[in-house]
Design a protein around this motif. Structure first.
Motif, mmCIF file in Angstrom:
data_model
loop_
_atom_site.group_PDB
_atom_site.id
_atom_site.type_symbol
_atom_site.label_atom_id
_atom_site.label_comp_id
_atom_site.label_asym_id
_atom_site.label_seq_id
_atom_site.Cartn_x
_atom_site.Cartn_y
_atom_site.Cartn_z
ATOM 1 N N GLN A 12 0.807 -1.224 0.000
ATOM 2 C CA GLN A 12 0.000 0.000 0.000
ATOM 3 C C GLN A 12 0.840 1.274 0.000
ATOM 4 O O GLN A 12 0.284 2.373 -0.015
ATOM 5 N N VAL A 13 2.154 1.138 -0.004
ATOM 6 C CA VAL A 13 2.987 2.310 0.219
ATOM 7 C C VAL A 13 2.851 3.356 -0.887
ATOM 8 O O VAL A 13 2.769 4.553 -0.610
ATOM 9 N N LEU A 14 2.792 2.951 -2.144
ATOM 10 C CA LEU A 14 2.740 3.940 -3.222
ATOM 11 C C LEU A 14 1.429 4.736 -3.223
ATOM 12 O O LEU A 14 1.467 5.972 -3.291
ATOM 13 N N PRO A 15 0.259 4.089 -3.138
ATOM 14 C CA PRO A 15 -0.963 4.904 -3.071
ATOM 15 C C PRO A 15 -1.058 5.750 -1.809
ATOM 16 O O PRO A 15 -1.600 6.857 -1.848
ATOM 17 N N LEU A 16 -0.516 5.267 -0.712
ATOM 18 C CA LEU A 16 -0.538 6.069 0.511
ATOM 19 C C LEU A 16 0.356 7.303 0.386
ATOM 20 O O LEU A 16 0.001 8.389 0.859
ATOM 21 N N ILE A 17 1.497 7.155 -0.244
ATOM 22 C CA ILE A 17 2.354 8.310 -0.494
ATOM 23 C C ILE A 17 1.639 9.311 -1.393
ATOM 24 O O ILE A 17 1.619 10.520 -1.131
ATOM 25 N N GLU A 18 1.041 8.819 -2.455
ATOM 26 C CA GLU A 18 0.353 9.690 -3.405
ATOM 27 C C GLU A 18 -0.737 10.521 -2.726
ATOM 28 O O GLU A 18 -0.917 11.703 -3.044
ATOM 29 N N ALA A 19 -1.439 9.912 -1.782
ATOM 30 C CA ALA A 19 -2.568 10.586 -1.139
ATOM 31 C C ALA A 19 -2.169 11.446 0.053
ATOM 32 O O ALA A 19 -2.991 12.212 0.555
ATOM 33 N N ASN A 20 -0.912 11.333 0.498
ATOM 34 C CA ASN A 20 -0.527 12.003 1.748
ATOM 35 C C ASN A 20 0.813 12.704 1.655
ATOM 36 O O ASN A 20 1.564 12.764 2.632
ATOM 37 N N GLY A 21 1.098 13.285 0.513
ATOM 38 C CA GLY A 21 2.390 13.927 0.323
ATOM 39 C C GLY A 21 2.670 15.034 1.306
ATOM 40 O O GLY A 21 3.827 15.267 1.688
ATOM 41 N N ASP A 22 1.623 15.726 1.759
ATOM 42 C CA ASP A 22 1.828 16.838 2.686
ATOM 43 C C ASP A 22 2.277 16.385 4.063
ATOM 44 O O ASP A 22 2.737 17.194 4.872
ATOM 45 N N ARG A 23 2.166 15.095 4.343
ATOM 46 C CA ARG A 23 2.564 14.573 5.653
ATOM 47 C C ARG A 23 4.027 14.145 5.711
ATOM 48 O O ARG A 23 4.533 13.833 6.787
ATOM 49 N N LYS A 30 10.175 8.363 -6.946
ATOM 50 C CA LYS A 30 9.292 9.073 -7.877
ATOM 51 C C LYS A 30 7.964 9.405 -7.215
ATOM 52 O O LYS A 30 7.418 10.503 -7.417
ATOM 53 N N ALA A 31 7.430 8.489 -6.421
ATOM 54 C CA ALA A 31 6.149 8.738 -5.755
ATOM 55 C C ALA A 31 6.264 9.879 -4.749
ATOM 56 O O ALA A 31 5.382 10.746 -4.669
ATOM 57 N N VAL A 32 7.348 9.892 -3.984
ATOM 58 C CA VAL A 32 7.531 10.934 -2.969
ATOM 59 C C VAL A 32 7.680 12.303 -3.633
ATOM 60 O O VAL A 32 7.065 13.287 -3.205
ATOM 61 N N LEU A 33 8.478 12.380 -4.682
ATOM 62 C CA LEU A 33 8.674 13.663 -5.357
ATOM 63 C C LEU A 33 7.389 14.112 -6.057
ATOM 64 O O LEU A 33 7.043 15.304 -6.033
ATOM 65 N N ALA A 34 6.680 13.174 -6.656
ATOM 66 C CA ALA A 34 5.423 13.520 -7.326
ATOM 67 C C ALA A 34 4.378 14.003 -6.331
ATOM 68 O O ALA A 34 3.491 14.794 -6.689
ATOM 69 N N ALA A 35 4.474 13.536 -5.083
ATOM 70 C CA ALA A 35 3.524 13.955 -4.047
ATOM 71 C C ALA A 35 3.832 15.344 -3.504
ATOM 72 O O ALA A 35 3.106 15.843 -2.644
#
Length: 269
Positions: A175-186, A222-227
């Protein structure tokens, strides 16, 4: 490529003064610090040392351990230390069971965040909950998943409570990639370390430099930077063999590992 931050734990036995001098000489502008060597050198002296070298502190480790008797006073001090050093994030290793049932231990973490969040906002430092691999749940952190860490963050503004995302601890989570995508501000702090096998007897020191193990870094980076993550990225590695080497050599190889991983992340589609 996001700027690189050298977490001093990667060269554990390299004195703080030498860490700062080594980073300055290597052109590294960011450093992650730990409270014990800062205390040994002196908080005010450490802050001045870093400033004089033109470095910026990206995080201070660690706070947390909410099951301990002195957790409140210790964490308030840690927040004040972050503010003195100019560190935007206090990394929280939330603590294990401390002889309590799991549900109660996790409830203490939630209560601790609630008690500390106002002071975190006052001093401008984010309490950065670090979800850790489940094998550490009993003794180091009952926050054993990214989903669990984000649930703890939810009642608070992101400026007060966020997460430290360490690839070593979360790479396995489907679940890590969708969770990163949805919670980048955290994401208050992003750290890289690799998972190497076989694990040593002391699993705490079983990490490797990025690219030496089994973590697929490119999708995570990539997920973290995109978030929307826009802070420097730390490399923090606990490894006994690495710790026995000269600090300058550790820093050199850490920079090379970081650049290699980030280059691969930027070149993948």
């Amino acid at each position: 490529m996001r700027p690189f931050s050298f977490n001093q734990a990667t060269a554990k036995y390299w004195p703080l003064v030498d860490v700062v001098k080594g980073c300055e000489a290597a052109g590294v502008r960011y450093v992650g610090l730990w409270r014990e060597p800062v205390e040994e050198y002196g908080l005010a002296r450490s802050a001045q040392l870093v400033r004089d070298a033109g470095l910026t502190v990206t995080s201070l480790c660690r706070g947390g351990f909410f099951g301990a008797d002195d957790w409140f006073d210790d964490n308030r001090r840690a927040l004040d230390e972050c503010a003195e050093l100019g560190a935007p994030a206090l990394v929280l290793v939330c603590g294990g069971l401390f002889g309590r049932p799991l549900v109660e231990a996790r409830a203490r973490v939630a209560a601790g965040l609630e008690a500390l969040a106002p002071h975190a906002l006052d001093v401008g430092v984010t309490l950065a909950v670090e979800p850790m691999h489940p094998m550490f749940a009993a003794d180091r952190s009952v926050v054993a998943s990214l989903a669990g860490a984000l649930e703890l963050c939810a009642p608070f503004p992101a400026a007060a409570v966020g997460i430290t995302l360490d690839t070593y601890h979360v790479w396995w989570d489907e679940q890590v990639l969708p969770l990163i995508e949805a919670n980048g501000d955290r994401i208050a702090s992003f750290q890289l370390a690799d998972w190497v096998v076989p694990l040593p007897a002391d699993v705490l020191v079983g990490r490797g430099l990025p690219g030496t193990g089994h973590v697929d870094f490119a999708p995570l980076v990539k997920a973290v930077l995109a978030a929307g993550y826009d802070r420097p990225i730390e490399v923090e590695v606990f490894n006994e063999e690495l710790w026995q080497r000269r600090g300058e050599d550790v820093l050199r190889d850490t920079i090379a590992a970081y650049e290699s991983v980030m280059g691969m992340a930027s070149s993948t589609g």
